[in-house]
Design a protein around this motif. Structure first.
Motif, PDB file in Angstrom:
ATOM      1  N   GLN A  24      -0.304   1.102  10.718  1.00 12.70           N
ATOM      2  CA  GLN A  24       0.380   1.058   9.434  1.00 12.70           C
ATOM      3  C   GLN A  24      -0.287   2.025   8.459  1.00 12.70           C
ATOM      4  O   GLN A  24      -1.509   2.148   8.415  1.00 12.70           O
ATOM      5  N   SER A  25       0.547   2.696   7.687  1.00 13.82           N
ATOM      6  CA  SER A  25       0.018   3.653   6.719  1.00 13.82           C
ATOM      7  C   SER A  25      -0.621   2.920   5.540  1.00 13.82           C
ATOM      8  O   SER A  25      -0.453   1.707   5.368  1.00 13.82           O
ATOM      9  N   ASP A  26      -1.331   3.669   4.725  1.00 14.41           N
ATOM     10  CA  ASP A  26      -2.077   3.059   3.623  1.00 14.41           C
ATOM     11  C   ASP A  26      -1.174   2.498   2.525  1.00 14.41           C
ATOM     12  O   ASP A  26      -1.617   1.660   1.738  1.00 14.41           O
ATOM     13  N   ASP A  27       0.070   2.964   2.448  1.00 11.95           N
ATOM     14  CA  ASP A  27       0.943   2.513   1.367  1.00 11.95           C
ATOM     15  C   ASP A  27       1.792   1.290   1.741  1.00 11.95           C
ATOM     16  O   ASP A  27       2.678   0.897   0.987  1.00 11.95           O
TER      17      ASP A  27
END
Length: 216
Positions: A24-27
Motif C-alpha cells: 500500500q502506498s503512503d497516502d
C-alpha cells in the motif's frame, strides 16, 4: 501417465503473479489499512483474498469484487462512534462468474459504459431445526435510479421461484454500483473466456484416452 496439468498450471500462475504481496502506498488512509487485515470480515488478509480472486478469474474467465456494508435500521442517525462500537465498516465479497445472473449497462453522458443493473446470487446455509441446516439461495438486485443506487433482496422458495422478501435499501453517497470485475481474459463488459480452456480440454481428452486404454 495422466496428471492434472490444468490444476498445476493454475497454481503455478497464481504463485508467479502473487509471489510478491502488493504494498500500500503512503497516502492510503489509516482505516483502509486496518480493513486490509480482514478485508472480507471472514478473517482473510487482503493478500489472501486477492490470490483467491485471481485464481478464480484465471479459471473461469472473470469474477468480481463487491463492496458491501452491514444493513442497519436507521443509517441516517448513525454516528462514527456507533460504527466503531458495532464494527460497522465496508467489506469485500468475492462474487463468482456463475453467481452474476444478469446485468444491464448504459452510456454515461461522456460516452463511458456504466453498470445500470446487476443481479447477484448469494448462497448461504442457515439453521434448520435443532441440529440441521439448509441451503438458502437469495438474489441481490442493484439498480441505478436517477444517480442513486438502490438494492433489493429476493429469495428462492421451495418451488425455486425467487420472491421479494422486503429487504431493500439505498446506498448512501454512492452514484455507481460498488462492484468491480476482475478479468482473466476479457471478451467484453462483464464477459470473458477462460484463459486455460484449451489446456482443460486437452487434460480431459488425455484422461478419457487413458481411461479407454485401461478399460480395454
Amino acid at each position: 501417465s495422466f496428471f492434472n496439468a490444468f490444476a498445476r498450471t493454475l497454481e503455478g500462475l497464481v504463485g508467479m503473479v502473487c509471489r510478491v504481496s502488493p504494498e500500500q502506498s503512503d497516502d492510503v488512509p489509516k482505516p483502509m489499512t486496518e480493513h486490509w487485515e480482514d478485508i472480507d470480515k471472514e478473517g482473510n488478509h487482503g493478500d489472501v483474498f486477492l490470490k483467491t480472486v485471481f485464481a478464480d478469474a484465471m479459471e473461469a474467465g472473470h469474477c468480481a469484487i463487491l463492496v458491501d456494508y452491514p444493513t442497519v435500521a436507521d443509517p441516517e442517525t448513525l454516528t462514527k462512534a456507533d460504527e466503531r462500537n458495532l464494527d460497522l465498516r465496508p467489506y469485500w465479497i468475492h462474487v463468482r462468474k456463475d453467481d452474476i445472473m444478469n446485468f444491464r449497462t448504459a452510456r454515461a453522458p461522456g460516452g463511458r459504459r456504466i453498470l445500470e443493473q446487476i443481479t447477484l446470487r448469494l448462497r448461504t446455509h442457515e439453521a434448520d431445526g435443532a441440529f440441521g441446516d439448509k441451503a438458502v439461495v437469495r438474489y441481490r438486485v442493484y439498480q441505478r435510479v436517477k444517480g442513486t443506487v438502490i438494492w433489493e433482496t429476493w429469495q428462492e422458495g421451495e418451488d425455486r421461484v425467487p420472491r421479494p422478501i422486503g429487504e431493500r435499501g439505498v446506498i448512501r453517497k454512492q452514484e455507481q454500483i460498488p462492484i468491480v470485475p476482475i478479468y482473466g481474459r476479457q471478451a467484453g463488459f462483464f464477459e470473458s473466456t477462460p484463459p486455460l480452456l484449451d489446456l482443460a480440454n486437452l487434460n480431459i481428452l488425455h484422461y478419457q484416452t487413458n481411461a479407454d486404454y485401461l478399460h480395454a
